[in-house]
Motif scaffolding. Structure first.
Motif, short mmCIF file in Angstrom:
data_model
loop_
_atom_site.label_atom_id
_atom_site.label_comp_id
_atom_site.label_asym_id
_atom_site.label_seq_id
_atom_site.Cartn_x
_atom_site.Cartn_y
_atom_site.Cartn_z
N ALA A 177 -35.96 74.67 -47.32
CA ALA A 177 -35.28 75.11 -48.37
C ALA A 177 -35.30 76.65 -48.65
O ALA A 177 -36.18 77.43 -48.39
CB ALA A 177 -36.25 74.01 -49.35
N GLY A 178 -34.39 77.55 -48.79
CA GLY A 178 -34.11 78.67 -48.66
C GLY A 178 -33.88 79.47 -47.40
O GLY A 178 -33.22 78.73 -46.91
N LEU A 182 -27.65 71.32 -39.83
CA LEU A 182 -26.87 71.61 -40.48
C LEU A 182 -27.15 72.62 -41.55
O LEU A 182 -29.25 72.41 -42.01
CB LEU A 182 -27.12 69.97 -40.69
CG LEU A 182 -26.87 69.11 -39.83
CD1 LEU A 182 -26.56 67.76 -40.41
CD2 LEU A 182 -25.57 69.47 -39.42
N LEU A 183 -26.29 72.99 -42.53
CA LEU A 183 -26.79 74.25 -43.53
C LEU A 183 -26.23 73.89 -44.50
O LEU A 183 -24.72 74.07 -44.47
CB LEU A 183 -26.53 75.55 -42.92
CG LEU A 183 -26.60 76.83 -43.98
CD1 LEU A 183 -28.16 76.62 -44.60
CD2 LEU A 183 -26.33 78.18 -43.46
N TYR A 184 -26.99 73.30 -45.59
CA TYR A 184 -26.06 73.01 -46.97
C TYR A 184 -26.17 73.86 -47.83
O TYR A 184 -26.78 74.99 -47.80
CB TYR A 184 -26.11 72.54 -47.52
CG TYR A 184 -25.43 71.31 -48.35
CD1 TYR A 184 -24.66 70.09 -47.83
CD2 TYR A 184 -25.94 71.40 -50.05
CE1 TYR A 184 -24.03 69.77 -48.70
CE2 TYR A 184 -25.23 71.09 -50.58
CZ TYR A 184 -24.08 69.43 -50.47
OH TYR A 184 -23.14 68.85 -51.19
N MET A 211 -39.83 70.90 -45.54
CA MET A 211 -39.09 70.42 -46.73
C MET A 211 -39.51 68.79 -45.78
O MET A 211 -38.85 69.12 -44.73
CB MET A 211 -37.87 70.34 -47.18
CG MET A 211 -38.05 71.79 -48.63
SD MET A 211 -38.61 72.13 -50.10
CE MET A 211 -38.25 70.70 -51.16
N ARG A 212 -39.24 68.02 -46.99
CA ARG A 212 -38.98 66.24 -46.37
C ARG A 212 -39.74 66.00 -44.54
O ARG A 212 -39.10 65.38 -43.67
CB ARG A 212 -37.30 65.81 -45.85
CG ARG A 212 -36.95 65.57 -47.68
CD ARG A 212 -36.90 64.84 -48.30
NE ARG A 212 -37.30 63.21 -47.86
CZ ARG A 212 -36.40 62.45 -48.02
NH1 ARG A 212 -35.19 62.57 -48.59
NH2 ARG A 212 -37.03 61.17 -47.30
N MET A 213 -40.60 66.21 -44.91
CA MET A 213 -40.92 65.88 -43.49
C MET A 213 -41.36 64.63 -43.01
O MET A 213 -41.87 64.12 -41.65
CB MET A 213 -42.41 66.03 -43.68
CG MET A 213 -43.54 67.83 -44.67
SD MET A 213 -43.42 69.26 -43.36
CE MET A 213 -44.89 69.04 -43.02
N ASP A 214 -40.85 63.16 -44.21
CA ASP A 214 -41.61 62.12 -43.59
C ASP A 214 -39.69 61.56 -43.00
O ASP A 214 -39.46 60.68 -42.30
CB ASP A 214 -41.16 61.41 -45.06
CG ASP A 214 -40.26 61.85 -45.86
OD1 ASP A 214 -39.49 62.69 -45.70
OD2 ASP A 214 -39.48 61.11 -46.78
N TYR A 234 -30.50 74.73 -47.84
CA TYR A 234 -31.05 74.19 -47.29
C TYR A 234 -30.78 74.06 -45.72
O TYR A 234 -28.80 73.53 -45.46
CB TYR A 234 -31.14 72.26 -48.09
CG TYR A 234 -31.99 71.57 -47.64
CD1 TYR A 234 -32.83 71.26 -48.29
CD2 TYR A 234 -32.66 70.58 -46.86
CE1 TYR A 234 -34.18 71.00 -48.15
CE2 TYR A 234 -33.05 69.54 -46.33
CZ TYR A 234 -34.35 70.17 -47.57
OH TYR A 234 -35.29 69.17 -46.53
N THR A 235 -32.08 73.95 -45.08
CA THR A 235 -31.21 73.79 -43.46
C THR A 235 -32.37 72.76 -42.79
O THR A 235 -33.08 72.42 -42.94
CB THR A 235 -31.24 75.47 -43.08
OG1 THR A 235 -31.16 76.63 -43.19
CG2 THR A 235 -31.57 75.55 -41.29
#
Length: 197
Positions: free
Chosen positions: A183-184, A92-94, A56-59, A168-169
């Motif tokens: 995600a996941g 960081l793992l949410y 996720m969030r490549m930016d 989410y990591t």
């Protein structure tokens, strides 16, 4: 995922009700169908807790970790992410203490801890301290020196990454720059490979 869930909800025509016979006069009482209620519950759970592990969030890749405060499990100590040292990769793992995929993620990390011992884990949640403690005790996280469980009181992490669900990591390198976010559920070998780059 959220768009798919909204589309599914619109497909459910909640105006239809099941009709149950009540009494001798064959009067009917209208109740929402159980399948509609169950469908809504499943959709809500799917939007907040899922197993996909797409990057996720490549930016944000290559960006340094921003500074924000997290509340440690003792409830009185706060840690600012600016104090996370360089020289060691970290993740960081949410998570949600009640999400089955978050539990599966934690089981994966604990099971593979020998391989992951060189990665510092910061487990973040927006839930209460008591929920956080229960989760920590369930997986005996206090015995791992490379695991810190904390509360993101300002919800900074969730907003910064615009997370679509949990777990989410975000995996950072030794230079405190983001390598990838997922995600996941993420496999232990994936965590190790991404952190090691």
């Amino acid at each position: 995922m959220v768009k798919e869930s909204l589309r599914l909800m619109s497909l459910l025509n909640l105006r239809h009700c099941c009709r149950f016979s009540a009494g001798q006069n064959n009067q009917y009482i209208k109740f929402p169908c159980m399948r509609h209620i169950i469908s809504i519950i499943v959709i809500v759970l799917m939007t907040s807790c899922y197993e996909k592990r797409a990057p996720m969030r490549m930016d944000l890749e290559g960006q340094r970790l921003p500074s924000f405060d997290i509340q440690l499990i003792d409830s009185t100590t706060y840690l600012n992410t600016a104090s996370i040292p360089t020289g060691k990769p970290f993740a960081l793992l949410y998570f949600s203490p009640y999400c089955p995929y978050c539990k599966a993620q934690m089981e994966e990390i604990v099971k593979d801890m020998d391989r992951l011992k060189d990665i510092q884990f910061y487990l973040l949640t927006g839930f209460r301290i008591s929920d956080m403690k229960q989760f920590s005790e369930e997986y005996k996280l206090s015995k791992y020196p490379n695991v810190i469980v904390a509360r993101d009181t300002s919800q900074f992490f969730a907003q910064y990454f615009a997370i679509p669900g949990v777990p989410y990591t975000a995996i950072y390198g030794k230079d405190k720059k983001l390598h990838k976010s997922f995600a996941g559920k993420v496999l232990g070998r994936q965590l190790k490979a991404v952190a090691g780059n």
